[in-house]
Scaffold this active site. Structure first.
Site, mmCIF file in Angstrom:
data_model
loop_
_atom_site.group_PDB
_atom_site.id
_atom_site.type_symbol
_atom_site.label_atom_id
_atom_site.label_comp_id
_atom_site.label_asym_id
_atom_site.label_seq_id
_atom_site.Cartn_x
_atom_site.Cartn_y
_atom_site.Cartn_z
ATOM 1 N N ASP A 138 0.833 -1.193 0.000
ATOM 2 C CA ASP A 138 0.000 0.000 0.000
ATOM 3 C C ASP A 138 0.877 1.256 0.000
ATOM 4 O O ASP A 138 2.029 1.225 0.447
ATOM 5 C CB ASP A 138 -0.899 0.017 1.243
ATOM 6 C CG ASP A 138 -1.881 -1.146 1.264
ATOM 7 O OD1 ASP A 138 -2.205 -1.660 0.179
ATOM 8 O OD2 ASP A 138 -2.306 -1.535 2.368
ATOM 9 N N LYS A 139 0.294 2.344 -0.453
ATOM 10 C CA LYS A 139 1.026 3.614 -0.559
ATOM 11 C C LYS A 139 1.794 3.953 0.715
ATOM 12 O O LYS A 139 2.966 4.329 0.662
ATOM 13 C CB LYS A 139 0.039 4.741 -0.883
ATOM 14 C CG LYS A 139 0.641 6.132 -0.861
ATOM 15 C CD LYS A 139 -0.419 7.202 -1.041
ATOM 16 C CE LYS A 139 0.169 8.591 -0.879
ATOM 17 N NZ LYS A 139 -0.860 9.653 -0.992
#
Length: 316
Positions: A138-139
């Protein structure tokens, strides 16, 4: 820009009675079985000039032709973005991803991604699906990722991931006190109402998901844990821990109300409130090298923000 794949092979009589999708995986082993099945279904693979179903069985002696024209992934443009490279050779790259770096372009994010950086680092990686990216983080999750530099390496690593032969371990800081380690075996699928989120769903409605965890340190209202993924579903650790009512500190999507320890110092309150990303770091990655076959392992130390968070929790 298009890549043309044009191959021909003959089925040996030793394969008599085998399914065509099994035979294709052996004839064209540079490509994953799932990719070959998709091409077969789309009519890009013909047997004696005719389309077959994956379950059809060969007699031996058939001629197989594979013809595919596919776009090389050039939607993302090369950009000079600094990367923390832990290891690299001709087949793969191991990256320690920082928080805030999106893995590849998508809705609302068209550049400044890991994919843009990889295309700048190695222009030849444009010929590999997803610019060689084998799995995502995830970011705002930090830590180790593997990237394949060749189609052969990508195929082998994707297959290893599907077979659960790549070990990925994480460190996380969760809300609440865990009394011990354990395993969460709950299927994950799209949230029935909030479609941008994932959730634990009823059996048969999502994909199997298995997460193992053990306690590293307990604090008055939080726990530092080590997590090992057996599967790799979207947001798996975040969803599973939230399902157990132990959401990650800083998780604005799956986190509940912040829990402050009784008598917490102003420093600790400020640290917890100010931690604006999920406290999750991919700390260890282990896999069999796709060319040499050597078992390799890499570690990445906790990023500074998680080190500071744990120090503040220890001070109380």
């Amino acid at each position: 820009m298009k890549e043309i794949i044009d191959l021909t092979a003959s089925v040996d009589e030793s394969h008599q009675g085998e399914r065509i999708d099994q035979v294709l995986a052996e004839l064209f082993n540079d490509y994953s079985r799932s990719r070959l099945q998709a091409w077969l279904k789309a009519g890009h693979i013909l047997i004696d000039g005719k389309p077959w179903r994956a379950k059809d069985k060969v007699e031996g002696g058939e001629t197989v032709t594979l013809h595919v024209e596919r776009d090389i992934e050039t939607a993302a443009k090369p950009q000079p973005i600094d990367l923390s490279i832990v290891y690299q050779d001709d087949a793969l790259i191991i990256i320690n991803k920082p928080a805030g770096l999106v893995v590849h372009p998508g809705a609302g994010v068209q550049d400044s991604t890991l994919m843009n950086a990889l295309l700048h680092l190695d222009p030849n990686i444009a010929t590999v699906p997803r610019a060689g990216i084998v799995h995502r983080l995830d970011k705002d999750t930090t830590g180790l990722m593997v990237v394949a530099r060749t189609l052969e390496a990508h195929t082998k690593l994707v297959d290893a991931l599907q077979k659960r032969d790549i070990r990925r371990e994480y460190e996380a800081v969760v809300q609440g006190i865990l009394t011990g380690g354990g395993t969460i075996d709950e299927p994950i699928g799209r949230h029935p109402v909030h479609r941008t989120k994932m959730s634990v769903v009823k059996p048969g409605q999502g994909k199997p998901a298995v997460t193992h965890f053990k306690v590293l340190t307990r604090f008055p209202q939080h726990t530092h844990v080590r997590v090992q993924l057996e599967t790799g579903r979207t947001h798996q650790i975040r969803v599973h821990m939230a399902h157990r009512r132990h959401s990650l500190i800083g998780d604005g999507t799956y986190g509940g109300r912040l829990k402050m320890p009784a008598g917490a110092s102003d420093e600790l309150k400020s640290m917890i409130r100010g931690f604006k990303r999920q406290a999750l770091h991919a700390c260890e990655l282990s896999l069999e090298h796709p060319v040499s076959g050597e078992q390799m392992t890499w570690q990445a130390p906790l990023p500074d923000d998680m080190v500071q968070l744990l120090a503040a929790l220890k001070r109380g």
